[in-house]
Scaffold this motif. Structure first.
Motif, PDB file in Angstrom:
ATOM      1  N   ASP A  73      23.631  -3.551  -7.339  1.00 44.62           N
ATOM      2  CA  ASP A  73      22.660  -4.219  -8.204  1.00 44.62           C
ATOM      3  C   ASP A  73      21.384  -3.388  -8.213  1.00 44.62           C
ATOM      4  OD1 ASP A  73      21.128  -5.888  -9.705  1.00 44.62           O
ATOM      5  OD2 ASP A  73      20.989  -7.493  -8.225  1.00 44.62           O
ATOM      6  N   LEU A  74      21.150  -2.695  -9.332  1.00 37.13           N
ATOM      7  CA  LEU A  74      19.979  -1.827  -9.452  1.00 37.13           C
ATOM      8  C   LEU A  74      18.701  -2.615  -9.701  1.00 37.13           C
ATOM      9  CD1 LEU A  74      21.504   1.076 -11.577  1.00 37.13           C
ATOM     10  CD2 LEU A  74      21.298   0.908  -9.087  1.00 37.13           C
ATOM     11  N   LEU A  75      18.818  -3.889 -10.009  1.00 37.82           N
ATOM     12  CA  LEU A  75      17.648  -4.716 -10.331  1.00 37.82           C
ATOM     13  C   LEU A  75      17.307  -5.677  -9.202  1.00 37.82           C
ATOM     14  CD1 LEU A  75      18.517  -5.599 -14.053  1.00 37.82           C
ATOM     15  CD2 LEU A  75      17.106  -3.722 -13.190  1.00 37.82           C
ATOM     16  N   VAL A  76      17.667  -5.315  -8.000  1.00 39.37           N
ATOM     17  CA  VAL A  76      17.395  -6.188  -6.866  1.00 39.37           C
ATOM     18  C   VAL A  76      15.889  -6.389  -6.686  1.00 39.37           C
ATOM     19  CG1 VAL A  76      17.416  -4.247  -5.253  1.00 39.37           C
ATOM     20  CG2 VAL A  76      17.873  -6.558  -4.421  1.00 39.37           C
ATOM     21  N   ASP A  77      15.493  -7.580  -6.293  1.00 33.39           N
ATOM     22  CA  ASP A  77      14.083  -7.927  -6.112  1.00 33.39           C
ATOM     23  C   ASP A  77      13.573  -7.335  -4.793  1.00 33.39           C
ATOM     24  OD1 ASP A  77      11.600  -9.023  -6.083  1.00 33.39           O
ATOM     25  OD2 ASP A  77      12.247 -11.096  -5.763  1.00 33.39           O
ATOM     26  N   ASN A  78      12.630  -6.385  -4.903  1.00 34.13           N
ATOM     27  CA  ASN A  78      12.054  -5.763  -3.698  1.00 34.13           C
ATOM     28  C   ASN A  78      10.546  -5.971  -3.621  1.00 34.13           C
ATOM     29  OD1 ASN A  78      11.298  -4.156  -5.805  1.00 34.13           O
ATOM     30  ND2 ASN A  78      11.997  -2.230  -4.912  1.00 34.13           N
ATOM     31  N   ILE A  79      10.051  -7.025  -4.301  1.00 38.68           N
ATOM     32  CA  ILE A  79       8.602  -7.284  -4.310  1.00 38.68           C
ATOM     33  C   ILE A  79       8.104  -7.594  -2.903  1.00 38.68           C
ATOM     34  CG2 ILE A  79       6.815  -8.855  -5.146  1.00 38.68           C
ATOM     35  CD1 ILE A  79       8.371  -9.135  -7.727  1.00 38.68           C
ATOM     36  N   ARG A  80       8.857  -8.409  -2.175  1.00 35.30           N
ATOM     37  CA  ARG A  80       8.431  -8.763  -0.825  1.00 35.30           C
ATOM     38  C   ARG A  80       8.363  -7.526   0.057  1.00 35.30           C
ATOM     39  NH1 ARG A  80       5.012 -11.093   2.160  1.00 35.30           N
ATOM     40  NH2 ARG A  80       5.758 -11.731   4.221  1.00 35.30           N
ATOM     41  N   LEU A  81       9.319  -6.620  -0.086  1.00 28.18           N
ATOM     42  CA  LEU A  81       9.306  -5.381   0.693  1.00 28.18           C
ATOM     43  C   LEU A  81       8.064  -4.560   0.374  1.00 28.18           C
ATOM     44  CD1 LEU A  81      10.621  -3.352   2.601  1.00 28.18           C
ATOM     45  CD2 LEU A  81      11.940  -2.483   0.673  1.00 28.18           C
ATOM     46  N   ASN A  82       7.716  -4.463  -0.907  1.00 26.57           N
ATOM     47  CA  ASN A  82       6.512  -3.713  -1.291  1.00 26.57           C
ATOM     48  C   ASN A  82       5.254  -4.353  -0.717  1.00 26.57           C
ATOM     49  OD1 ASN A  82       8.099  -1.924  -2.734  1.00 26.57           O
ATOM     50  ND2 ASN A  82       7.882  -3.040  -4.652  1.00 26.57           N
ATOM     51  N   ASP A  83       5.209  -5.699  -0.708  1.00 21.88           N
ATOM     52  CA  ASP A  83       4.046  -6.390  -0.139  1.00 21.88           C
ATOM     53  C   ASP A  83       3.907  -6.095   1.353  1.00 21.88           C
ATOM     54  OD1 ASP A  83       3.466  -7.456  -2.595  1.00 21.88           O
ATOM     55  OD2 ASP A  83       4.439  -9.387  -2.202  1.00 21.88           O
ATOM     56  N   LEU A  84       5.027  -6.110   2.062  1.00 25.14           N
ATOM     57  CA  LEU A  84       4.987  -5.835   3.500  1.00 25.14           C
ATOM     58  C   LEU A  84       4.568  -4.396   3.777  1.00 25.14           C
ATOM     59  CD1 LEU A  84       8.218  -7.691   4.677  1.00 25.14           C
ATOM     60  CD2 LEU A  84       5.855  -8.365   5.111  1.00 25.14           C
ATOM     61  N   VAL A  85       5.038  -3.458   2.952  1.00 26.33           N
ATOM     62  CA  VAL A  85       4.652  -2.059   3.122  1.00 26.33           C
ATOM     63  C   VAL A  85       3.150  -1.899   2.880  1.00 26.33           C
ATOM     64  CG1 VAL A  85       4.914   0.258   2.178  1.00 26.33           C
ATOM     65  CG2 VAL A  85       6.935  -1.148   2.566  1.00 26.33           C
ATOM     66  N   GLN A  86       2.621  -2.608   1.898  1.00 24.15           N
ATOM     67  CA  GLN A  86       1.184  -2.545   1.624  1.00 24.15           C
ATOM     68  C   GLN A  86       0.387  -3.132   2.794  1.00 24.15           C
ATOM     69  OE1 GLN A  86       0.027  -4.502  -1.989  1.00 24.15           O
ATOM     70  NE2 GLN A  86      -2.099  -3.829  -1.872  1.00 24.15           N
ATOM     71  N   GLU A  87       0.856  -4.263   3.341  1.00 19.09           N
ATOM     72  CA  GLU A  87       0.182  -4.842   4.504  1.00 19.09           C
ATOM     73  C   GLU A  87       0.203  -3.860   5.673  1.00 19.09           C
ATOM     74  OE1 GLU A  87       1.546  -8.708   5.635  1.00 19.09           O
ATOM     75  OE2 GLU A  87       1.736  -9.380   3.565  1.00 19.09           O
ATOM     76  N   ARG A  88       1.314  -3.163   5.838  1.00 19.42           N
ATOM     77  CA  ARG A  88       1.418  -2.185   6.929  1.00 19.42           C
ATOM     78  C   ARG A  88       0.429  -1.048   6.724  1.00 19.42           C
ATOM     79  NH1 ARG A  88       1.080  -0.114  11.075  1.00 19.42           N
ATOM     80  NH2 ARG A  88       2.731   0.562  12.495  1.00 19.42           N
ATOM     81  N   ALA A  89       0.219  -0.637   5.466  1.00 23.48           N
ATOM     82  CA  ALA A  89      -0.737   0.425   5.178  1.00 23.48           C
ATOM     83  C   ALA A  89      -2.163  -0.015   5.511  1.00 23.48           C
ATOM     84  CB  ALA A  89      -0.629   0.837   3.710  1.00 23.48           C
ATOM     85  N   VAL A  90      -2.476  -1.274   5.224  1.00 26.96           N
ATOM     86  CA  VAL A  90      -3.806  -1.803   5.561  1.00 26.96           C
ATOM     87  C   VAL A  90      -4.002  -1.804   7.078  1.00 26.96           C
ATOM     88  CG1 VAL A  90      -5.269  -3.856   5.482  1.00 26.96           C
ATOM     89  CG2 VAL A  90      -3.960  -3.183   3.461  1.00 26.96           C
ATOM     90  N   VAL A  91      -2.966  -2.215   7.808  1.00 29.30           N
ATOM     91  CA  VAL A  91      -3.056  -2.225   9.268  1.00 29.30           C
ATOM     92  C   VAL A  91      -3.222  -0.799   9.797  1.00 29.30           C
ATOM     93  CG1 VAL A  91      -1.775  -2.727  11.379  1.00 29.30           C
ATOM     94  CG2 VAL A  91      -1.782  -4.371   9.511  1.00 29.30           C
ATOM     95  N   GLU A  92      -2.515   0.153   9.214  1.00 21.70           N
ATOM     96  CA  GLU A  92      -2.658   1.555   9.625  1.00 21.70           C
ATOM     97  C   GLU A  92      -4.093   2.028   9.413  1.00 21.70           C
ATOM     98  OE1 GLU A  92      -0.885   3.783  11.076  1.00 21.70           O
ATOM     99  OE2 GLU A  92       0.924   2.589  11.352  1.00 21.70           O
ATOM    100  N   ALA A  93      -4.697   1.636   8.279  1.00 26.78           N
ATOM    101  CA  ALA A  93      -6.089   2.013   8.013  1.00 26.78           C
ATOM    102  C   ALA A  93      -7.024   1.390   9.049  1.00 26.78           C
ATOM    103  CB  ALA A  93      -6.484   1.584   6.604  1.00 26.78           C
ATOM    104  N   GLN A  94      -6.756   0.130   9.412  1.00 28.11           N
ATOM    105  CA  GLN A  94      -7.580  -0.527  10.426  1.00 28.11           C
ATOM    106  C   GLN A  94      -7.440   0.165  11.779  1.00 28.11           C
ATOM    107  OE1 GLN A  94      -9.805  -2.984  10.261  1.00 28.11           O
ATOM    108  NE2 GLN A  94      -9.576  -3.156   8.052  1.00 28.11           N
ATOM    109  N   ILE A  95      -6.216   0.536  12.130  1.00 32.55           N
ATOM    110  CA  ILE A  95      -5.989   1.235  13.399  1.00 32.55           C
ATOM    111  C   ILE A  95      -6.723   2.571  13.421  1.00 32.55           C
ATOM    112  CG2 ILE A  95      -4.219   2.400  14.784  1.00 32.55           C
ATOM    113  CD1 ILE A  95      -2.304   0.170  14.016  1.00 32.55           C
ATOM    114  N   ALA A  96      -6.674   3.309  12.301  1.00 28.08           N
ATOM    115  CA  ALA A  96      -7.385   4.587  12.217  1.00 28.08           C
ATOM    116  C   ALA A  96      -8.894   4.371  12.340  1.00 28.08           C
ATOM    117  CB  ALA A  96      -7.038   5.285  10.905  1.00 28.08           C
ATOM    118  N   ARG A  97      -9.405   3.325  11.673  1.00 31.52           N
ATOM    119  CA  ARG A  97     -10.844   3.035  11.752  1.00 31.52           C
ATOM    120  C   ARG A  97     -11.245   2.694  13.182  1.00 31.52           C
ATOM    121  NH1 ARG A  97     -13.942  -1.243  12.172  1.00 31.52           N
ATOM    122  NH2 ARG A  97     -12.159  -2.669  12.099  1.00 31.52           N
ATOM    123  N   LEU A  98     -10.468   1.881  13.849  1.00 36.14           N
ATOM    124  CA  LEU A  98     -10.789   1.489  15.221  1.00 36.14           C
ATOM    125  C   LEU A  98     -10.740   2.688  16.159  1.00 36.14           C
ATOM    126  CD1 LEU A  98      -8.840  -1.893  15.400  1.00 36.14           C
ATOM    127  CD2 LEU A  98     -11.318  -1.600  15.376  1.00 36.14           C
TER     128      LEU A  98
END
Length: 398
Positions: free
Chosen positions: A71-96
């Motif tokens: 299924d090429l049209l599988v819903d991956n919105i939740r995965l993208n949201d989690l990856v974005q949250e992980r990127a924000v956490v990475e930025a916070q870790i770098a800032r700290l």
């Protein structure tokens, strides 16, 4: 001799008739067929079916891949949201981390300044102590001079050679010198106390308690570093939790994106419910497989024979078109009109079968013997009583 031959012939005819009637009247099935359980392979996800061409009736092994669904049209919105949250956490870790390093650098700089301050402050207090001691020496010298002047003034005053005013002035000068000595000594003592404290690392002065500004600032920054470390640990734990959620979501998306169809039994490909390239929905039937490990014999008998049977009764199954006779055991007595018990079986009963009484035999050889496995659909007859010609069948290898 003639009568003898007639008697022998009559006996042979009677024996033959007995064998014929005994063979026909012994408990036997009207029909018997090798049957087995059927299992359905369903679509685990919705998508496009990829099903390679395979002949019906071909053998399959448990775990063997029979096809796949993508299924090429599988819903991956939740995965993208989690990856974005992980990127924000990475930025916070770098800032700290940057903030912690900056504060540590400031602490090192302030520690150097505090070390320099301590050395210079001790030198300053030592210089002040020397100056105070010098003032004490000067005051002592003045006191000695004023006491000498007072003694001379006292002697002259006694002789009447000096006025009372001069005597009083000399006496006042001695008292003033003594007060100056006391003050100089107190100042020297205070400076000595400050020096001793500074040598132990405790600095006394106005505007701070026991440490210079640099050390106070070091304490503040050290506390801030501890707070940042705690916040960093919390962010790292949050990042680890997000990594686990991302991995689980990625596995879910991968399963929904592509999933294999695997055989769940050792048996035969019995039927197809869908073809290659067809779009199927989750849970939709795709293939039907026969489980050869569940092979048994289904048959029907007359009511008279049925009522003489019981579960566990020994029986014999003779394969049609051969002299193979297999031992078995009655495992089920379903009676008349047993249509529903065949819903999950490979071979459906005939109308004539349903008009009689249904019986099932467990024949171990149909499952264990490699030459007899998967004979689904083969017919024969089942027997529940001994027959006159069984000894001949045994002699012939039946």
């Amino acid at each position: 001799m003639r009568y003898t031959r007639l008697i022998v012939g009559f006996a042979v005819i009677l024996g033959a008739l007995y064998i014929i009637f005994a063979e026909q009247l012994s408990g036997a099935s009207a029909d018997a067929v090798v049957n087995a359980q059927v299992t359905t392979v369903r679509a685990p996800i919705a998508g496009t079916l990829e099903l390679p061409q395979r002949a019906l009736g071909s053998a399959v092994d448990a775990g063997e891949t029979l096809g796949s669904i993508s299924d090429l049209l599988v819903d991956n919105i939740r995965l993208n949201d989690l990856v974005q949250e992980r990127a924000v956490v990475e930025a916070q870790i770098a800032r700290l981390n940057d903030a912690i390093e900056a504060n540590k650098a400031s602490i090192e700089l302030l520690r150097d300044r505090a070390g320099i301050y301590g050395v210079e402050r001790v030198r300053q207090l030592e210089a002040q102590l020397r100056a105070a001691n010098a003032l004490v020496a000067v005051a002592e010298s003045r006191l000695e001079s004023s006491e000498t002047a007072l003694a001379r003034s006292t002697e002259l005053s006694t002789r009447g050679l000096e006025s009372a005013v001069s005597f009083e002035r000399a006496q006042s000068l001695v008292e003033t010198s003594r007060a100056e000595i006391d003050n100089a000594r107190e100042q020297a003592t205070a400076i000595e106390i400050a020096l001793q404290s500074a040598q132990r690392g405790t600095f006394l002065g106005d505007g701070y308690n026991d440490a210079p500004y640099s050390e106070q600032r070091i304490s503040e920054l050290s506390l801030r570093v501890q707070e940042l470390d705690a916040e960093l640990v919390a962010q790292e734990k949050l990042g680890a939790a997000l990594d686990q959620r991302i991995e689980a979501e990625r596995r879910r998306v991968n399963r929904l994106n592509s999933n294999a169809l695997a055989a769940n039994v050792n048996g035969l490909l019995w039927d197809r419910s869908a073809i290659d390239g067809e779009t199927v929905q989750r849970g939709e039937s795709v293939l039907r497989l026969v489980d050869c490990d569940s092979a048994f014999v289904t048959l029907s008998v007359t009511e008279n024979v049925y009522n003489r049977l019981a579960v566990g009764t020994p029986a014999r199954f003779a394969l049609g078109g051969s002299n193979i006779v297999l031992d078995g055991t009655i495992t089920r007595l379903a009676g008349s009109g047993a249509r529903t018990v065949y819903d999950s079986l490979a071979i459906a009963p005939s109308e004539r079968h349903l008009e009689r009484f249904d019986v099932a035999l467990l024949v171990p050889a149909l499952r264990s013997d490699p030459d007899l496995r998967c004979l689904i659909g083969r017919t024969g007859r089942a027997y529940f009583e001994s027959r006159p010609l069984d000894w001949i069948r045994g002699f012939m290898g039946a």
